[in-house]
Write a protein that holds these residues in place. Sequence first.
Motif, PDB file in Angstrom:
ATOM      1  N   GLY A   8       0.845  -1.195   0.000  1.00  0.00           N
ATOM      2  CA  GLY A   8       0.000   0.000   0.000  1.00  0.00           C
ATOM      3  C   GLY A   8       0.873   1.235   0.000  1.00  0.00           C
ATOM      4  O   GLY A   8       1.741   1.409  -0.864  1.00  0.00           O
ATOM      5  N   ASN A   9       0.691   2.096   1.016  1.00  0.00           N
ATOM      6  CA  ASN A   9       1.495   3.316   1.125  1.00  0.00           C
ATOM      7  C   ASN A   9       2.745   3.122   1.980  1.00  0.00           C
ATOM      8  O   ASN A   9       3.499   4.070   2.211  1.00  0.00           O
ATOM      9  CB  ASN A   9       0.651   4.436   1.742  1.00  0.00           C
ATOM     10  CG  ASN A   9      -0.511   4.839   0.839  1.00  0.00           C
ATOM     11  OD1 ASN A   9      -0.363   4.867  -0.383  1.00  0.00           O
ATOM     12  ND2 ASN A   9      -1.655   5.137   1.440  1.00  0.00           N
ATOM     13  N   ALA A  42      -3.523  -4.447   3.838  1.00  0.00           N
ATOM     14  CA  ALA A  42      -3.458  -3.729   2.559  1.00  0.00           C
ATOM     15  C   ALA A  42      -4.370  -4.382   1.522  1.00  0.00           C
ATOM     16  O   ALA A  42      -5.077  -3.693   0.783  1.00  0.00           O
ATOM     17  CB  ALA A  42      -2.024  -3.690   2.055  1.00  0.00           C
ATOM     18  N   ASN A  59      -5.476  -2.192  -1.581  1.00  0.00           N
ATOM     19  CA  ASN A  59      -4.204  -1.609  -1.989  1.00  0.00           C
ATOM     20  C   ASN A  59      -3.299  -2.647  -2.655  1.00  0.00           C
ATOM     21  O   ASN A  59      -3.455  -3.848  -2.431  1.00  0.00           O
ATOM     22  CB  ASN A  59      -3.477  -1.014  -0.771  1.00  0.00           C
ATOM     23  CG  ASN A  59      -4.241   0.142  -0.162  1.00  0.00           C
ATOM     24  OD1 ASN A  59      -4.861   0.924  -0.884  1.00  0.00           O
ATOM     25  ND2 ASN A  59      -4.203   0.253   1.164  1.00  0.00           N
ATOM     26  N   GLU A  60      -2.355  -2.165  -3.433  1.00  0.00           N
ATOM     27  CA  GLU A  60      -1.463  -3.064  -4.170  1.00  0.00           C
ATOM     28  C   GLU A  60      -0.281  -3.510  -3.315  1.00  0.00           C
ATOM     29  O   GLU A  60       0.173  -2.797  -2.414  1.00  0.00           O
ATOM     30  CB  GLU A  60      -0.949  -2.374  -5.432  1.00  0.00           C
ATOM     31  CG  GLU A  60      -2.026  -2.145  -6.494  1.00  0.00           C
ATOM     32  CD  GLU A  60      -1.442  -1.613  -7.788  1.00  0.00           C
ATOM     33  OE1 GLU A  60      -0.237  -1.274  -7.796  1.00  0.00           O
ATOM     34  OE2 GLU A  60      -2.178  -1.544  -8.787  1.00  0.00           O
TER      35      GLU A  60
END
Length: 280
Positions: free
Chosen positions: A142-143, A174, A179-180
């Motif tokens: 994710g981030n 995530a 999210n990736e």
Amino acid sequence: MKIEDWPILNSRGFLALYSFEENGVFPVNVSGSADVALLGQRAEQSIDLLRAASFLPGASTIIARTDSRTSVATLKGGLVCEGNQSLNVGLFLPKVRDLEIVTAPTDIEHPAFDDVAEQAIWHICARIARCEVPRVFVLRIGNNEVSILAKRGWFDVLNGAETATEIGQMIRDAVAAGNEIAYSIGESDEDEPRGDYAISNLLVVNDIDEPSEWNIAPDGKIAACPQEGSIDVIAGMLNLRNAALKLGNGEPNTSLEVRAKDNAIVAKLRVDDAGHVNIV
């Protein structure tokens, strides 16, 4: 004593004896009243069980039991003995004790997870296990960004997280948030990782970093396990757990027993009344 003179062949519960090698499975002795087609299928299944078990350290023999079947497959001589529930394995195991060990299977089927996060973690673990020299993995979750130093299934956390299980949970969170997950691999200036963590620490779905006995949840996720850096050992145990469920169609008392060359018990798996596989 020649194989054709072994007492097991004329004992109660005996149905068939097979030999196996790389290019096939061959009948050695089959009871006249036996269902040849069914027993051939069982022998192939027993060899698949042995293939999974052979990746556990020291394993050479597996014994499978259901309410209607007892099977023994061993690397000692490359033999499979099939029988009904009354088969006396004590007549078989001493005869193979001193036979030459055949070459263990070299490939193993890695499990597929329905859960996207668990499949992503497994993929990362498999890649860590393939590192023959130290490598720095940068995980983009994710981030967040986490760096680890890894080699042959063991790793140290460099930054971005405190523990291995924290990384695993970050990946699960995530994925749940949509999210990736991605990673890149670079060379390392370090000689060797200390090996604070093993890939098993990433796979365990709890917040305990200490190694424990095997415990695979009903959904197939690893709730606890010994610290293990070999992806094949972990895959072997997961495959055995799944095989125990399929072997008796989830019936209680279905069991698998893995033994070492000296006949010591490596692992036992038993399906309980609730359809859960207990591993000891």
